[in-house]
Design a protein around this motif. Structure first.
Motif, mmCIF file in Angstrom:
data_model
loop_
_atom_site.group_PDB
_atom_site.id
_atom_site.type_symbol
_atom_site.label_atom_id
_atom_site.label_comp_id
_atom_site.label_asym_id
_atom_site.label_seq_id
_atom_site.Cartn_x
_atom_site.Cartn_y
_atom_site.Cartn_z
ATOM 1 N N ARG A 49 0.817 -1.214 0.000
ATOM 2 C CA ARG A 49 0.000 0.000 0.000
ATOM 3 C C ARG A 49 0.854 1.268 0.000
ATOM 4 O O ARG A 49 0.326 2.367 -0.177
ATOM 5 C CB ARG A 49 -0.939 -0.002 1.214
ATOM 6 C CG ARG A 49 -1.963 -1.130 1.154
ATOM 7 C CD ARG A 49 -2.902 -0.968 -0.031
ATOM 8 N NE ARG A 49 -3.757 -2.132 -0.230
ATOM 9 C CZ ARG A 49 -3.696 -2.938 -1.275
ATOM 10 N NH1 ARG A 49 -2.791 -2.732 -2.215
ATOM 11 N NH2 ARG A 49 -4.520 -3.961 -1.399
ATOM 12 N N SER A 178 -2.874 1.070 -11.511
ATOM 13 C CA SER A 178 -3.120 2.224 -10.653
ATOM 14 C C SER A 178 -3.890 3.326 -11.367
ATOM 15 O O SER A 178 -3.977 3.363 -12.601
ATOM 16 C CB SER A 178 -1.787 2.797 -10.161
ATOM 17 O OG SER A 178 -1.095 3.412 -11.239
ATOM 18 N N ARG A 179 -4.408 4.243 -10.560
ATOM 19 C CA ARG A 179 -5.060 5.428 -11.118
ATOM 20 C C ARG A 179 -4.069 6.241 -11.942
ATOM 21 O O ARG A 179 -4.438 6.838 -12.952
ATOM 22 C CB ARG A 179 -5.637 6.270 -9.979
ATOM 23 C CG ARG A 179 -6.843 5.644 -9.289
ATOM 24 C CD ARG A 179 -7.119 6.279 -7.951
ATOM 25 N NE ARG A 179 -6.052 5.969 -7.002
ATOM 26 C CZ ARG A 179 -5.992 6.438 -5.765
ATOM 27 N NH1 ARG A 179 -6.928 7.254 -5.332
ATOM 28 N NH2 ARG A 179 -4.999 6.097 -4.962
ATOM 29 N N ASP A 200 -2.797 -0.462 -6.109
ATOM 30 C CA ASP A 200 -3.658 0.697 -5.859
ATOM 31 C C ASP A 200 -5.030 0.233 -5.382
ATOM 32 O O ASP A 200 -5.900 -0.122 -6.179
ATOM 33 C CB ASP A 200 -3.790 1.536 -7.133
ATOM 34 C CG ASP A 200 -4.498 2.862 -6.885
ATOM 35 O OD1 ASP A 200 -5.128 3.018 -5.816
ATOM 36 O OD2 ASP A 200 -4.427 3.743 -7.761
ATOM 37 N N ALA A 201 -5.229 0.257 -4.081
ATOM 38 C CA ALA A 201 -6.478 -0.239 -3.499
ATOM 39 C C ALA A 201 -7.675 0.625 -3.857
ATOM 40 O O ALA A 201 -8.823 0.183 -3.744
ATOM 41 C CB ALA A 201 -6.349 -0.325 -1.977
ATOM 42 N N GLU A 202 -7.437 1.862 -4.287
ATOM 43 C CA GLU A 202 -8.541 2.770 -4.594
ATOM 44 C C GLU A 202 -8.978 2.702 -6.052
ATOM 45 O O GLU A 202 -10.019 3.257 -6.407
ATOM 46 C CB GLU A 202 -8.142 4.211 -4.249
ATOM 47 C CG GLU A 202 -7.862 4.431 -2.768
ATOM 48 C CD GLU A 202 -9.054 4.052 -1.903
ATOM 49 O OE1 GLU A 202 -10.192 4.423 -2.260
ATOM 50 O OE2 GLU A 202 -8.851 3.364 -0.888
ATOM 51 N N ASN A 205 -12.727 2.634 -7.443
ATOM 52 C CA ASN A 205 -13.656 3.376 -6.590
ATOM 53 C C ASN A 205 -13.769 4.802 -7.117
ATOM 54 O O ASN A 205 -12.999 5.678 -6.744
ATOM 55 C CB ASN A 205 -13.164 3.388 -5.139
ATOM 56 C CG ASN A 205 -13.083 2.000 -4.545
ATOM 57 O OD1 ASN A 205 -13.876 1.130 -4.887
ATOM 58 N ND2 ASN A 205 -12.122 1.781 -3.656
ATOM 59 N N ARG A 239 -10.062 -6.200 -4.069
ATOM 60 C CA ARG A 239 -8.840 -5.752 -3.400
ATOM 61 C C ARG A 239 -9.004 -5.796 -1.893
ATOM 62 O O ARG A 239 -10.072 -5.648 -1.388
ATOM 63 C CB ARG A 239 -8.487 -4.327 -3.842
ATOM 64 C CG ARG A 239 -8.203 -4.245 -5.336
ATOM 65 C CD ARG A 239 -8.044 -2.807 -5.751
ATOM 66 N NE ARG A 239 -7.874 -2.707 -7.187
ATOM 67 C CZ ARG A 239 -6.723 -2.756 -7.810
ATOM 68 N NH1 ARG A 239 -5.627 -2.916 -7.127
ATOM 69 N NH2 ARG A 239 -6.654 -2.652 -9.122
#
Length: 239
Positions: A49, A178-179, A200-202, A205, A239
């Motif tokens: 992370r 990733s974003r 990228d955990a986001e 979302n 994730r």
């Protein structure tokens, strides 16, 4: 069935979190650096992370978590110097190539696509890492963000890759985790797919959204011409 690759001429790939799980060695180098500085080590599980955005950002994040507050510039500079040495000594000790990567790249090669790696990692680390992992020979070239102004999400490296291939950006698929990768591809005008196993955990979302999430590079050659509608091969990230 029409396939996505039938309208592509090339594909570009992010490195960390897409081709290779580098977090174990990055984490080991970060903890070695913290130990040398007499600071608290971080749990290994935290590093996936903290990865993303380059080594300087990783060092900043690790120092901040260890100290409980942002580091002073002098400490940050010293830590970055030590981290570079520590990481160079262990680039591919515990890192691993993700399942499906070699198979997927091979399928795309067989389909006639040109391939490249486009990474925010400095060439000092990226090139020997790809060699050690046995991936370097699968790419026509690798572009690294040795100049900070070229770092993703800026589209410069993706546009350079398209220029080298002599193709319009719409003809090169970019694949990342990733974003930052999605934003770079959008800015360049490239279609973009995201692996659902990266760092990228986001991602997923809200915005930005890739054209598709994929479970493995091995499925790219089988994606339909409208990847977002290919429910058999694409799913929301877990994730």
């Amino acid at each position: 069935m029409a396939r996505l690759i039938d309208r592509l001429r090339a594909a570009g790939f992010d490195l960390d979190g897409t081709l290779i799980d580098t977090a174990p060695d990055l984490g080991a180098a970060a903890n070695a650096t913290l130990a040398e500085l007499g600071l608290t080590l971080l749990p290994e599980a935290r590093f996936p992370r903290l990865v993303g955005g380059g080594i300087a950002i990783l060092v900043e994040r690790a120092l901040t978590e260890s100290l409980g507050h942002p580091p002073e510039p002098a400490l940050r500079g010293k830590a970055l110097e030590r981290f570079r040495e520590n990481y160079a000594a262990r680039l591919f000790e515990r890192s691993r190539v993700y399942p499906g990567v070699i198979e997927g790249l091979g399928r795309l090669r067989e389909a006639g696509l040109a391939l490249c790696c486009i990474t925010n990692k400095h060439s000092r680390f990226a090139l020997p890492l790809l060699e050690a992992a046995g991936l370097a020979s699968l790419f026509d070239f690798t572009l690294c963000a040795d100049e900070p102004a070229r770092r993703k999400p800026e589209p410069a490296m993706l546009l350079d890759a398209c220029a080298r291939f002599g193709i319009a950006p719409a003809r090169m698929l970019y694949v990342g985790d990733s974003r930052t990768d999605v934003l770079a591809a959008r800015a360049a005008g490239c279609p973009v797919a995201a692996v659902d196993y990266g760092y990228d955990a986001e991602l997923g979302n809200g915005e930005p959204q890739p054209d598709a999430f994929i479970t493995s590079l091995a499925v790219i050659a089988e994606l339909g011409a409208d990847p977002a509608a290919d429910a058999a091969r694409i799913r929301a990230p877990q994730r």
